[in-house]
Design a protein around this motif. Sequence first.
Motif, PDB file in Angstrom:
ATOM      1  N   VAL A  41      10.302   1.401  -3.644  1.00  0.00           N
ATOM      2  CA  VAL A  41      10.068   2.570  -2.794  1.00  0.00           C
ATOM      3  C   VAL A  41      11.311   3.451  -2.783  1.00  0.00           C
ATOM      4  CG1 VAL A  41       9.542   3.356  -0.461  1.00  0.00           C
ATOM      5  CG2 VAL A  41       8.500   1.250  -1.324  1.00  0.00           C
ATOM      6  N   LYS A  42      11.096   4.747  -3.068  1.00  0.00           N
ATOM      7  CA  LYS A  42      12.150   5.759  -2.939  1.00  0.00           C
ATOM      8  C   LYS A  42      11.500   7.083  -2.580  1.00  0.00           C
ATOM      9  CE  LYS A  42      12.461   5.708  -7.964  1.00  0.00           C
ATOM     10  NZ  LYS A  42      12.651   4.557  -8.759  1.00  0.00           N
ATOM     11  N   PHE A  43      12.310   8.134  -2.458  1.00  0.00           N
ATOM     12  CA  PHE A  43      11.804   9.454  -2.070  1.00  0.00           C
ATOM     13  C   PHE A  43      10.616   9.829  -2.953  1.00  0.00           C
ATOM     14  CE2 PHE A  43      11.401  13.989  -2.269  1.00  0.00           C
ATOM     15  CZ  PHE A  43      11.581  14.386  -0.957  1.00  0.00           C
ATOM     16  N   GLY A  44       9.549  10.334  -2.325  1.00  0.00           N
ATOM     17  CA  GLY A  44       8.375  10.795  -3.056  1.00  0.00           C
ATOM     18  C   GLY A  44       7.286   9.763  -3.224  1.00  0.00           C
ATOM     19  N   ALA A  45       7.610   8.501  -3.024  1.00  0.00           N
ATOM     20  CA  ALA A  45       6.622   7.435  -3.207  1.00  0.00           C
ATOM     21  C   ALA A  45       5.534   7.527  -2.144  1.00  0.00           C
ATOM     22  CB  ALA A  45       7.299   6.068  -3.134  1.00  0.00           C
ATOM     23  N   THR A  46       4.322   7.164  -2.541  1.00  0.00           N
ATOM     24  CA  THR A  46       3.222   6.997  -1.589  1.00  0.00           C
ATOM     25  C   THR A  46       3.066   5.494  -1.412  1.00  0.00           C
ATOM     26  OG1 THR A  46       2.168   9.038  -2.319  1.00  0.00           O
ATOM     27  CG2 THR A  46       0.788   7.454  -1.136  1.00  0.00           C
ATOM     28  N   VAL A  47       3.247   5.040  -0.182  1.00  0.00           N
ATOM     29  CA  VAL A  47       3.303   3.609   0.108  1.00  0.00           C
ATOM     30  C   VAL A  47       2.137   3.204   0.998  1.00  0.00           C
ATOM     31  CG1 VAL A  47       4.762   1.755   1.024  1.00  0.00           C
ATOM     32  CG2 VAL A  47       5.828   3.783   0.038  1.00  0.00           C
ATOM     33  N   SER A  48       1.416   2.167   0.582  1.00  0.00           N
ATOM     34  CA  SER A  48       0.350   1.606   1.412  1.00  0.00           C
ATOM     35  C   SER A  48       0.907   0.378   2.114  1.00  0.00           C
ATOM     36  CB  SER A  48      -0.855   1.218   0.559  1.00  0.00           C
ATOM     37  OG  SER A  48      -1.412   2.365  -0.027  1.00  0.00           O
ATOM     38  N   LEU A  49       0.694   0.323   3.431  1.00  0.00           N
ATOM     39  CA  LEU A  49       1.229  -0.758   4.257  1.00  0.00           C
ATOM     40  C   LEU A  49       0.110  -1.387   5.063  1.00  0.00           C
ATOM     41  CD1 LEU A  49       4.008   1.362   5.985  1.00  0.00           C
ATOM     42  CD2 LEU A  49       4.364  -0.168   4.074  1.00  0.00           C
ATOM     43  N   VAL A  50       0.337  -2.616   5.488  1.00  0.00           N
ATOM     44  CA  VAL A  50      -0.572  -3.248   6.429  1.00  0.00           C
ATOM     45  C   VAL A  50       0.270  -3.742   7.605  1.00  0.00           C
ATOM     46  CG1 VAL A  50      -0.513  -5.537   5.321  1.00  0.00           C
ATOM     47  CG2 VAL A  50      -2.462  -4.903   6.761  1.00  0.00           C
ATOM     48  N   ILE A  99       8.683  -5.562   6.036  1.00  0.00           N
ATOM     49  CA  ILE A  99       9.738  -4.793   6.693  1.00  0.00           C
ATOM     50  C   ILE A  99       9.509  -4.857   8.195  1.00  0.00           C
ATOM     51  CG2 ILE A  99      10.102  -3.200   4.777  1.00  0.00           C
ATOM     52  CD1 ILE A  99       8.493  -1.108   6.550  1.00  0.00           C
ATOM     53  N   GLU A 100      10.582  -4.679   8.933  1.00  0.00           N
ATOM     54  CA  GLU A 100      10.472  -4.584  10.377  1.00  0.00           C
ATOM     55  C   GLU A 100      11.033  -3.237  10.784  1.00  0.00           C
ATOM     56  OE1 GLU A 100      11.431  -7.178  14.335  1.00  0.00           O
ATOM     57  OE2 GLU A 100      10.793  -8.082  12.452  1.00  0.00           O
ATOM     58  N   VAL A 101      10.257  -2.499  11.578  1.00  0.00           N
ATOM     59  CA  VAL A 101      10.656  -1.166  12.005  1.00  0.00           C
ATOM     60  C   VAL A 101      10.834  -1.177  13.512  1.00  0.00           C
ATOM     61  CG1 VAL A 101      10.014   1.267  12.059  1.00  0.00           C
ATOM     62  CG2 VAL A 101       9.308  -0.154  10.134  1.00  0.00           C
ATOM     63  N   VAL A 102      12.021  -0.786  13.943  1.00  0.00           N
ATOM     64  CA  VAL A 102      12.270  -0.661  15.373  1.00  0.00           C
ATOM     65  C   VAL A 102      12.021   0.801  15.726  1.00  0.00           C
ATOM     66  CG1 VAL A 102      13.945  -0.911  17.222  1.00  0.00           C
ATOM     67  CG2 VAL A 102      13.970  -2.507  15.291  1.00  0.00           C
ATOM     68  N   ALA A 103      10.927   1.029  16.440  1.00  0.00           N
ATOM     69  CA  ALA A 103      10.521   2.377  16.821  1.00  0.00           C
ATOM     70  C   ALA A 103      10.546   2.486  18.345  1.00  0.00           C
ATOM     71  CB  ALA A 103       9.118   2.646  16.279  1.00  0.00           C
ATOM     72  N   PRO A 104      10.448   3.707  18.867  1.00  0.00           N
ATOM     73  CA  PRO A 104      10.470   3.875  20.322  1.00  0.00           C
ATOM     74  C   PRO A 104       9.421   3.021  21.052  1.00  0.00           C
ATOM     75  CG  PRO A 104      10.641   6.009  19.254  1.00  0.00           C
ATOM     76  CD  PRO A 104      10.406   4.998  18.164  1.00  0.00           C
ATOM     77  N   GLY A 105       8.284   2.766  20.403  1.00  0.00           N
ATOM     78  CA  GLY A 105       7.235   1.978  21.039  1.00  0.00           C
ATOM     79  C   GLY A 105       7.425   0.479  20.894  1.00  0.00           C
ATOM     80  N   SER A 148      10.704   5.072   7.003  1.00  0.00           N
ATOM     81  CA  SER A 148      11.151   5.384   5.642  1.00  0.00           C
ATOM     82  C   SER A 148      12.436   4.643   5.311  1.00  0.00           C
ATOM     83  CB  SER A 148      11.392   6.888   5.474  1.00  0.00           C
ATOM     84  OG  SER A 148      10.181   7.588   5.471  1.00  0.00           O
ATOM     85  N   ARG A 149      13.370   4.658   6.254  1.00  0.00           N
ATOM     86  CA  ARG A 149      14.645   3.967   5.999  1.00  0.00           C
ATOM     87  C   ARG A 149      14.431   2.481   5.768  1.00  0.00           C
ATOM     88  NH1 ARG A 149      16.775   7.372  10.288  1.00  0.00           N
ATOM     89  NH2 ARG A 149      16.908   5.553  11.609  1.00  0.00           N
ATOM     90  N   ALA A 150      13.451   1.901   6.470  1.00  0.00           N
ATOM     91  CA  ALA A 150      13.151   0.477   6.280  1.00  0.00           C
ATOM     92  C   ALA A 150      12.478   0.232   4.927  1.00  0.00           C
ATOM     93  CB  ALA A 150      12.271  -0.028   7.411  1.00  0.00           C
ATOM     94  N   LEU A 151      11.704   1.209   4.435  1.00  0.00           N
ATOM     95  CA  LEU A 151      10.955   1.043   3.186  1.00  0.00           C
ATOM     96  C   LEU A 151      11.793   1.241   1.925  1.00  0.00           C
ATOM     97  CD1 LEU A 151       7.685   2.941   4.153  1.00  0.00           C
ATOM     98  CD2 LEU A 151       7.836   0.519   3.527  1.00  0.00           C
ATOM     99  N   ILE A 152      12.781   2.133   1.980  1.00  0.00           N
ATOM    100  CA  ILE A 152      13.571   2.470   0.793  1.00  0.00           C
ATOM    101  C   ILE A 152      14.165   1.199   0.168  1.00  0.00           C
ATOM    102  CG2 ILE A 152      15.622   3.720  -0.051  1.00  0.00           C
ATOM    103  CD1 ILE A 152      13.286   5.594   0.672  1.00  0.00           C
ATOM    104  N   GLY A 153      13.938   1.075  -1.142  1.00  0.00           N
ATOM    105  CA  GLY A 153      14.495  -0.058  -1.885  1.00  0.00           C
ATOM    106  C   GLY A 153      13.602  -1.292  -1.904  1.00  0.00           C
ATOM    107  N   LYS A 154      12.515  -1.280  -1.140  1.00  0.00           N
ATOM    108  CA  LYS A 154      11.621  -2.440  -1.078  1.00  0.00           C
ATOM    109  C   LYS A 154      10.524  -2.312  -2.142  1.00  0.00           C
ATOM    110  CE  LYS A 154      13.457  -4.376   2.659  1.00  0.00           C
ATOM    111  NZ  LYS A 154      14.709  -3.702   2.832  1.00  0.00           N
ATOM    112  N   SER A 155       9.791  -3.418  -2.379  1.00  0.00           N
ATOM    113  CA  SER A 155       8.735  -3.452  -3.388  1.00  0.00           C
ATOM    114  C   SER A 155       7.454  -4.029  -2.796  1.00  0.00           C
ATOM    115  CB  SER A 155       9.163  -4.323  -4.565  1.00  0.00           C
ATOM    116  OG  SER A 155      10.358  -3.846  -5.132  1.00  0.00           O
ATOM    117  N   VAL A 156       6.365  -3.994  -3.593  1.00  0.00           N
ATOM    118  CA  VAL A 156       5.080  -4.556  -3.182  1.00  0.00           C
ATOM    119  C   VAL A 156       5.268  -6.026  -2.807  1.00  0.00           C
ATOM    120  CG1 VAL A 156       2.758  -5.153  -3.965  1.00  0.00           C
ATOM    121  CG2 VAL A 156       3.750  -2.956  -4.597  1.00  0.00           C
ATOM    122  N   GLY A 157       4.675  -6.420  -1.689  1.00  0.00           N
ATOM    123  CA  GLY A 157       4.780  -7.800  -1.218  1.00  0.00           C
ATOM    124  C   GLY A 157       5.902  -8.009  -0.213  1.00  0.00           C
ATOM    125  N   ASP A 158       6.870  -7.090  -0.167  1.00  0.00           N
ATOM    126  CA  ASP A 158       7.976  -7.216   0.790  1.00  0.00           C
ATOM    127  C   ASP A 158       7.475  -6.907   2.203  1.00  0.00           C
ATOM    128  OD1 ASP A 158       9.695  -7.769  -1.256  1.00  0.00           O
ATOM    129  OD2 ASP A 158      10.742  -5.832  -1.221  1.00  0.00           O
TER     130      ASP A 158
END
Length: 158
Positions: free
Chosen positions: A86-95, A139-145, A127-137
């Motif tokens: 994953v880098k700038f411009g990528a379309t990423v599908s997440l679950v 990620i944990e995102v700390v968001a306001p919610g 996005s910051r959590a996704l950059i550099g990651k690949s399919v199957g990885d």
Amino acid sequence: MVEKVPMTQGGYTKLQEELRWRQQSERPRIIEAISEARAHGDLSENAEYHAAKEAQSHNEGRIGELEDYTSRAEIIDVSKMSGDTVKFGATVSLVDEDTDEEKTYQIVGDQEADVKQGRISISSPISRALIGKSVGDSIEVVAPGGSKAYEILAVKWG
């Protein structure tokens, strides 16, 4: 040194179109409104005049911003990009690992981000959590919610 602003070709085109509209349509319309309001006499109590001057200030400020962004734009051609990372411009599908809800986002520049259209800013927490990651990885995102865990299902380009 001037800091470049990354954006896709589509985002750059939209900024240019808004700039052209503000300069060629909105600016003359506001000038006409100011001149009409001036013709009504006493400016100190003329609400139309003050509203038109405020609109002019807002429009000129936005024109300045748009000129700045377009002059510093670094257009990244997403159609020429590839890879599994994953880098700038990528379309990423997440679950979402908690709800099994699937989401798809394209990582774009700050000025072209629109979550409703599936475009998220390169500087957003997800996005910051996704950059550099690949399919199957995961990620944990700390968001306001609160904290959310996602697994990357796919990385697409173009």
